[in-house]
Design an enzyme around this catalytic site. Structure first.
Site, PDB file in Angstrom:
ATOM      1  N   CYS A  66       3.404 -14.812   0.632  1.00 29.27           N
ATOM      2  CA  CYS A  66       2.256 -15.189   1.470  1.00 29.27           C
ATOM      3  C   CYS A  66       1.553 -16.433   0.921  1.00 29.27           C
ATOM      4  O   CYS A  66       1.366 -16.580  -0.291  1.00 29.27           O
ATOM      5  CB  CYS A  66       1.274 -14.017   1.541  1.00 29.27           C
ATOM      6  SG  CYS A  66      -0.114 -14.342   2.636  1.00 29.27           S
ATOM      7  N   CYS A  70      -5.141 -14.385  -2.308  1.00 32.77           N
ATOM      8  CA  CYS A  70      -5.985 -13.201  -2.548  1.00 32.77           C
ATOM      9  C   CYS A  70      -5.698 -12.642  -3.950  1.00 32.77           C
ATOM     10  O   CYS A  70      -4.545 -12.269  -4.241  1.00 32.77           O
ATOM     11  CB  CYS A  70      -5.723 -12.147  -1.483  1.00 32.77           C
ATOM     12  SG  CYS A  70      -5.790 -12.841   0.180  1.00 32.77           S
ATOM     13  N   CYS A  73      -3.628  -9.331  -4.623  1.00 34.66           N
ATOM     14  CA  CYS A  73      -2.464  -8.972  -3.800  1.00 34.66           C
ATOM     15  C   CYS A  73      -1.120  -9.268  -4.458  1.00 34.66           C
ATOM     16  O   CYS A  73      -0.872 -10.381  -4.949  1.00 34.66           O
ATOM     17  CB  CYS A  73      -2.560  -9.697  -2.456  1.00 34.66           C
ATOM     18  SG  CYS A  73      -1.316  -9.107  -1.288  1.00 34.66           S
ATOM     19  N   CYS A 110       0.472   1.767  11.253  1.00 32.78           N
ATOM     20  CA  CYS A 110      -0.169   0.497  10.894  1.00 32.78           C
ATOM     21  C   CYS A 110       0.883  -0.433  10.303  1.00 32.78           C
ATOM     22  O   CYS A 110       1.497  -0.111   9.287  1.00 32.78           O
ATOM     23  CB  CYS A 110      -1.245   0.723   9.845  1.00 32.78           C
ATOM     24  SG  CYS A 110      -2.459   1.953  10.324  1.00 32.78           S
ATOM     25  N   CYS A 141      -1.543  -0.056  15.042  1.00 36.88           N
ATOM     26  CA  CYS A 141      -2.454  -0.978  14.350  1.00 36.88           C
ATOM     27  C   CYS A 141      -1.591  -2.067  13.742  1.00 36.88           C
ATOM     28  O   CYS A 141      -0.491  -1.800  13.269  1.00 36.88           O
ATOM     29  CB  CYS A 141      -3.225  -0.234  13.260  1.00 36.88           C
ATOM     30  SG  CYS A 141      -4.341  -1.309  12.321  1.00 36.88           S
ATOM     31  N   CYS A 201     -10.436  -2.470  12.885  1.00 36.38           N
ATOM     32  CA  CYS A 201     -10.349  -1.777  11.601  1.00 36.38           C
ATOM     33  C   CYS A 201     -10.722  -2.812  10.558  1.00 36.38           C
ATOM     34  O   CYS A 201     -10.003  -3.808  10.391  1.00 36.38           O
ATOM     35  CB  CYS A 201      -8.915  -1.276  11.398  1.00 36.38           C
ATOM     36  SG  CYS A 201      -8.630  -0.599   9.741  1.00 36.38           S
ATOM     37  N   ARG A 273     -12.056   5.325   6.047  1.00 32.74           N
ATOM     38  CA  ARG A 273     -10.757   5.688   5.467  1.00 32.74           C
ATOM     39  C   ARG A 273     -10.755   5.544   3.947  1.00 32.74           C
ATOM     40  O   ARG A 273     -11.053   4.470   3.418  1.00 32.74           O
ATOM     41  CB  ARG A 273      -9.627   4.850   6.076  1.00 32.74           C
ATOM     42  CG  ARG A 273      -8.258   5.262   5.515  1.00 32.74           C
ATOM     43  CD  ARG A 273      -7.092   4.575   6.199  1.00 32.74           C
ATOM     44  NE  ARG A 273      -7.124   4.764   7.623  1.00 32.74           N
ATOM     45  CZ  ARG A 273      -7.010   3.772   8.513  1.00 32.74           C
ATOM     46  NH1 ARG A 273      -6.846   2.539   8.111  1.00 32.74           N
ATOM     47  NH2 ARG A 273      -7.051   4.035   9.795  1.00 32.74           N
TER      48      ARG A 273
HETATM   49  N1  SAM Z   1      -2.082 -10.429   5.299  1.00 38.55           N
HETATM   50  C1  SAM Z   1      -2.965  -9.648   6.051  1.00 38.55           C
HETATM   51  C2  SAM Z   1      -4.396  -9.828   5.650  1.00 38.55           C
HETATM   52  O1  SAM Z   1      -4.668 -10.097   4.487  1.00 38.55           O
HETATM   53  O2  SAM Z   1      -5.257  -9.646   6.502  1.00 38.55           O
HETATM   54  C3  SAM Z   1      -2.636  -8.191   6.057  1.00 38.55           C
HETATM   55  C4  SAM Z   1      -2.155  -7.446   4.848  1.00 38.55           C
HETATM   56  S1  SAM Z   1      -3.293  -7.238   3.510  1.00 38.55           S
HETATM   57  C5  SAM Z   1      -2.213  -6.629   2.294  1.00 38.55           C
HETATM   58  C6  SAM Z   1      -4.371  -5.922   4.005  1.00 38.55           C
HETATM   59  C7  SAM Z   1      -5.458  -5.472   3.064  1.00 38.55           C
HETATM   60  O3  SAM Z   1      -4.925  -4.654   2.050  1.00 38.55           O
HETATM   61  C8  SAM Z   1      -6.252  -6.509   2.314  1.00 38.55           C
HETATM   62  O4  SAM Z   1      -7.242  -7.101   3.110  1.00 38.55           O
HETATM   63  C9  SAM Z   1      -6.863  -5.687   1.201  1.00 38.55           C
HETATM   64  O5  SAM Z   1      -8.120  -5.179   1.596  1.00 38.55           O
HETATM   65  C10 SAM Z   1      -5.868  -4.551   1.007  1.00 38.55           C
HETATM   66  N2  SAM Z   1      -5.179  -4.674  -0.275  1.00 38.55           N
HETATM   67  C11 SAM Z   1      -4.193  -5.545  -0.568  1.00 38.55           C
HETATM   68  N3  SAM Z   1      -3.791  -5.432  -1.853  1.00 38.55           N
HETATM   69  C12 SAM Z   1      -4.553  -4.462  -2.417  1.00 38.55           C
HETATM   70  C13 SAM Z   1      -4.635  -3.895  -3.711  1.00 38.55           C
HETATM   71  N4  SAM Z   1      -3.869  -4.312  -4.700  1.00 38.55           N
HETATM   72  N5  SAM Z   1      -5.517  -2.899  -3.929  1.00 38.55           N
HETATM   73  C14 SAM Z   1      -6.325  -2.487  -2.912  1.00 38.55           C
HETATM   74  N6  SAM Z   1      -6.290  -2.994  -1.670  1.00 38.55           N
HETATM   75  C15 SAM Z   1      -5.437  -3.968  -1.405  1.00 38.55           C
HETATM   76 FE1  SF4 Z   2      -1.459 -12.529   2.058  1.00 42.69          FE
HETATM   77 FE2  SF4 Z   2      -1.920 -10.411   0.535  1.00 42.69          FE
HETATM   78 FE3  SF4 Z   2      -3.904 -12.035   1.161  1.00 42.69          FE
HETATM   79 FE4  SF4 Z   2      -2.827 -10.470   3.082  1.00 42.69          FE
HETATM   80  S1  SF4 Z   2      -3.936  -9.805   1.275  1.00 42.69           S
HETATM   81  S2  SF4 Z   2      -3.352 -12.652   3.231  1.00 42.69           S
HETATM   82  S3  SF4 Z   2      -0.688 -10.447   2.383  1.00 42.69           S
HETATM   83  S4  SF4 Z   2      -2.098 -12.586  -0.080  1.00 42.69           S
END
Ligand code: SAM
Ligand code: SF4
Ligand code: DTB
Length: 350
Positions: A66, A70, A73, A110, A141, A201, A273
């Site tokens: 990606c 973040c 992530c 989802c 979702c 959501c 949730r």
């Molecule tokens: N890429 C899309 C986005 O960021 O909107 C969708 C997938 S992203 C993985 C969805 C959510 O998962 C993130 O906004 C975050 O809140 C949660 N998430 C991701 N990695 C995480 C982690 N290591 N621990 C807890 N929550 C996590």
């Molecule tokens: Fe990409 Fe992970 Fe951020 Fe979603 S949370 S935008 S998958 S880096």
């Protein structure tokens, strides 16, 4: 298990507020724990069956690589998490996985993609996934990142029920976690998804080094949206090796429960949730989360890329606590009346 009074019949008297202040949200968070839990459980019973939990199942339809950074992530191309990236999954495979999830009791499917935003060439497959999963009789979702108006129209046209797009933390803390997009970008996508008539959501993550005021501010942002998100995921950070947050200090379990309780009080009719991080939580912590008003979980042994308690573990926990899965029909009867401006308490007009 004996039947008890699990729903109080006073919800109609409770206004749904959209005018929370930062001080009010923090004051809730700082209440004596027993007072906070009592208030949250009272609000919960005014709006929901206190022993029923909605069950969703996640699938990563496109993993890793990606462009966003973040800090939490595993899927960001900016970090060395060791995750293997993969292409968008075949539509038929997604539908087959959804069928398995339905058979295991999930009512909502989802689907998440590691995209900053979808490419238009991917939208045909995404639309086919929504249609195929809906045809199984499940709610759908999607979480695909930022959306163009055209993406929104296509998802809405396919009958997508929910769009997941988390604000993740407070506006003030956001740039400490993510630099490749802004808080305003997030709110903009959420507003346009809502305008198109899809359910929202949206929630966030705690345990990223933020403080109580950040948690309170995040919940205030969500609760002051024109309509509360129907679903509010509260994730506990899963610290992933190779990400900037791999060594973040763990949040205390009581502080996590406080966050759930404040979400329940501020967004009384939303499903809250208990999301990522359950593998690290004791049965007792999860029980406190349910008592604080959490009434939805992700089921199955994997979230998107990280572990989740499996079916056996959750069946055992539900049996211990006398919890039952919420049926799809009961779920829709919990949905609230549309909130009219006249029905709102608005600080600006008082
Ligand atoms: N890429 C899309 C986005 O960021 O909107 C969708 C997938 S992203 C993985 C969805 C959510 O998962 C993130 O906004 C975050 O809140 C949660 N998430 C991701 N990695 C995480 C982690 N290591 N621990 C807890 N929550 C996590
Ligand atoms: Fe990409 Fe992970 Fe951020 Fe979603 S949370 S935008 S998958 S880096
Ligand atoms: C949400 O708030 N949590 C889910 C879902 N929305 C997409 C994702 C949790 C991801 C946990 C880390 C992982 O599996 O990679």
């Amino acid at each position: 298990m004996a039947s008890t009074v699990t729903k109080l019949d006073t919800a109609a008297n409770q206004p749904v507020r959209h005018n929370w202040t930062r001080a009010e949200a923090l004051a809730l968070y700082d209440l004596p724990f027993m007072d906070l839990l009592f208030r949250a459980q009272t609000v919960h019973r005014q709006n929901f069956d206190a022993n029923a939990v909605q069950m969703s199942r996640l699938l990563s339809i496109k993993t890793g690589g990606c462009a966003e950074d973040c800090g939490y992530c595993s899927q960001s191309a900016h970090h060395e998490s060791g995750l293997k990236a993969s292409k968008l999954m075949e539509v038929q495979r997604v539908i087959a996985e959804a069928k398995k999830a339905k058979d295991a009791g999930a009512t909502r499917y989802c689907m998440g993609a590691a995209w900053r935003s979808p490419k238009s060439r991917d939208m045909d497959a995404v639309v086919a996934m929504v249609e195929g999963v809906k045809a199984l009789g499940m709610e759908t979702c999607m979480t695909l990142g930022m959306l163009s108006d055209d993406d929104i129209a296509r998802l809405s046209g396919a009958g997508l029920d929910y769009y997941n797009h988390n604000v993740d933390t407070s506006e003030a803390y956001y740039s400490k976690v993510i630099t490749t997009r802004t808080y305003a970008d997030r709110l903009d996508t959420l507003a346009r998804v809502r305008d198109a008539g899809m359910k929202v959501c949206s929630g966030g993550i705690v345990g990223m080094g933020e403080g109580p005021q950040d948690r309170a501010d995040m919940l205030m942002t969500l609760a002051n949206l024109d309509e509360h998100p129907e679903s509010v995921p509260i994730n506990m950070l899963i610290a992933i090796t190779g990400t900037p947050l791999e060594n973040a200090e763990k949040i205390d379990a009581i502080d996590f429960v406080r966050t759930i309780a404040v979400a329940r009080i501020m967004m009384p009719r939303s499903f809250v949730r208990l999301s990522a991080g359950r593998t690290e939580m004791s049965d007792e912590t999860q029980a406190l989360c349910f008592f604080a008003g959490a009434n939805s979980i992700f089921v199955g042994g994997t979230l998107l890329t990280a572990e989740n308690p499996g079916e056996d573990s959750d069946s055992r926990l539900f049996a211990k606590l006398g919890l039952k899965p919420l049926e799809l029909e009961a779920q829709s009867s919990c949905e609230r009346e549309p909130v009219t401006p006249a029905g709102r308490q608005d600080a600006r007009s008082t």
